[in-house]
Design an enzyme around this catalytic site. Structure first.
Site, mmCIF file in Angstrom:
data_model
loop_
_atom_site.group_PDB
_atom_site.id
_atom_site.type_symbol
_atom_site.label_atom_id
_atom_site.label_comp_id
_atom_site.label_asym_id
_atom_site.label_seq_id
_atom_site.Cartn_x
_atom_site.Cartn_y
_atom_site.Cartn_z
ATOM 1 N N MET A 39 49.230 67.233 26.506
ATOM 2 C CA MET A 39 49.888 68.159 27.314
ATOM 3 C C MET A 39 50.798 67.407 28.365
ATOM 4 S SD MET A 39 47.786 70.626 29.931
ATOM 5 C CE MET A 39 47.428 69.282 31.417
ATOM 6 N N SER A 113 44.875 63.540 23.337
ATOM 7 C CA SER A 113 44.597 64.621 24.170
ATOM 8 C C SER A 113 44.497 66.012 23.407
ATOM 9 C CB SER A 113 45.325 64.856 25.403
ATOM 10 O OG SER A 113 44.628 65.337 26.161
ATOM 11 N N GLN A 114 44.967 67.082 23.850
ATOM 12 C CA GLN A 114 44.851 68.447 23.301
ATOM 13 C C GLN A 114 45.367 68.551 21.970
ATOM 14 O OE1 GLN A 114 47.154 71.162 25.878
ATOM 15 N NE2 GLN A 114 49.094 70.580 25.008
ATOM 16 N N ASP A 231 37.305 59.052 32.468
ATOM 17 C CA ASP A 231 38.389 60.240 32.117
ATOM 18 C C ASP A 231 38.440 60.881 33.296
ATOM 19 O OD1 ASP A 231 40.015 62.241 31.271
ATOM 20 O OD2 ASP A 231 39.582 61.577 29.097
ATOM 21 N N HIS A 287 42.002 58.555 30.948
ATOM 22 C CA HIS A 287 42.487 59.438 30.070
ATOM 23 C C HIS A 287 43.519 58.793 29.289
ATOM 24 C CE1 HIS A 287 42.519 63.075 27.654
ATOM 25 N NE2 HIS A 287 43.872 63.468 28.069
#
Ligand SMILES: *[C@@H]1O[C@H](CO)[C@@H](O)[C@H](O)[C@H]1NC(C)=O
Ligand SMILES: *[C@@H]1O[C@H](CO)[C@@H](O)[C@H](O)[C@H]1NC(C)=O
Ligand SMILES: *[C@@H]1O[C@H](CO)[C@@H](O)[C@H](O)[C@H]1NC(C)=O
Length: 305
Positions: A39, A113-114, A231, A287
């Protein structure tokens, strides 16, 4: 000697080097790699995905790396990371891969990530061309229930914010347009999540079970999940290993192994674990924070060679 060397025509020399390479590495051409960014990021930023692409290319001779661009430009790509139906994005990626002859013999996939859960959807829904290894770096496989900056905080503002998010996230319009709502997972009412979520609930087999999703996951050689132990973006961070809040509250967590998804093996993860193909990696950082040398020795050397 020098004279003789110079008289070898360049074409012959190239052919000779090529043949030597074929003899040394009979299965020379390495499986291509497809990357899906996270993202707020895009395909080609030289400090993130562009850097990863280069790192892979530098470490595997002759490899083809595609960093996915969702849309027709970098701006569109970045915006589509927020505002698009994820099912449409997955479909688009499946088409891109099917259209490109370079992937027909199989490819390795990395989602950041996503992009981690989106790439898993590609594995489950589009077995052709075949995905060989799937690497999820900080992906949210059970979704999120929280906001960046609120991670681990049980304060009034953070709790209010997530309750309010649930009210809007599960409306039809938002589900079809806001990417993050499509993996918003409210543990306080699992029924509503299952019924209203248009993406994550489907790929996680929360409603009717699609047997091809499991069959396709089992075609993978390996499924690797990387979790970031500090994270500050993903709540709960356990989602990076398929863990999540136990139903009905938002404090106690269960691991993948304690869920019916695993014990009843809706996705083939139990079978994969039992055959040594499910890999849980962790890093004691925030993250997506990892070093080049970590990435080379834990991802490139282990799963992309
Ligand atoms: C894939 O190829 C088909 C047929 O040529 C074309 O219609 C489609 O737009 C292509 N899709 C992508 C995402 O490139
Ligand atoms: C969840 O929401 C549904 C629909 O709004 C409602 O009927 C149900 O009672 C709720 N369940 C819980 C446990 O709150
Ligand atoms: C998953 O696999 C690991 C490594 O083979 C094994 O130690 C572990 O017991 C397995 N987990 C379950 C719940 O079977």
């Amino acid at each position: 000697m020098n004279e003789a060397k110079k008289t070898i025509p360049p074409f012959t020399r190239t052919l000779f080097v090529f043949l030597l390479n074929v003899i040394a590495h009979p299965n020379a051409s390495p499986a291509p790699v497809v990357i899906w960014h996270g993202m707020g990021d895009c395909c080609c930023n030289p400090f993130s995905m562009g850097h990863i692409k280069k790192l892979i290319e530098e470490n595997i001779q002759g490899i083809y790396v595609l960093s996915l661009e969702i849309g027709n430009s970098i701006v569109e790509d970045t915006i589509n990371g927020f505002l698009m139906n994820v099912n449409d994005q997955v479909k688009m990626v499946c088409e891109t891969l099917a259209n490109d002859t370079k992937f027909q013999q199989g490819y390795n996939a990395i989602g950041f990530s996503q992009g981690g859960q989106f790439m898993r959807a590609v594995a489950q829904r589009c077995p052709k061309p075949p995905m060989l290894n799937l690497v999820s770096v900080g992906g949210q496989h059970q979704g999120v229930y929280g906001f960046p900056g609120c991670v681990g905080k049980q304060n009034i503002v953070c709790n209010m914010a997530r309750r309010m998010m649930t009210i809007i996230a599960y409306t039809n319009f938002i589900q079809n347009h806001i990417v993050q709502a499509q993996y918003w997972h409210d543990p306080l009412n699992e029924t509503v999540y299952r019924r209203a979520n248009v993406f994550l609930a489907d790929i996680n087999q929360e409603n009717e079970k699609n047997p091809s999703y499991k069959a396709n996951m089992l075609k993978l050689k390996n499924f690797v999940m990387v979790k970031f132990l500090r994270d500050s973006m993903v709540e709960p961070m356990e989602s990076e290993w398929f863990g999540f809040y136990k139903a009905g509250q938002a404090k106690d967590i269960h691991t993948l192994f304690e869920t019916p998804m695993y014990t009843e093996d809706w996705l083939g993860l139990k079978e994969m674990n039992n055959t040594g193909r499910l890999h849980f990696l962790s890093l004691d950082t925030d993250h997506l924070k990892f070093s080049e040398s970590w990435f080379i020795s834990n991802i490139i050397d282990q799963f992309l060679m």
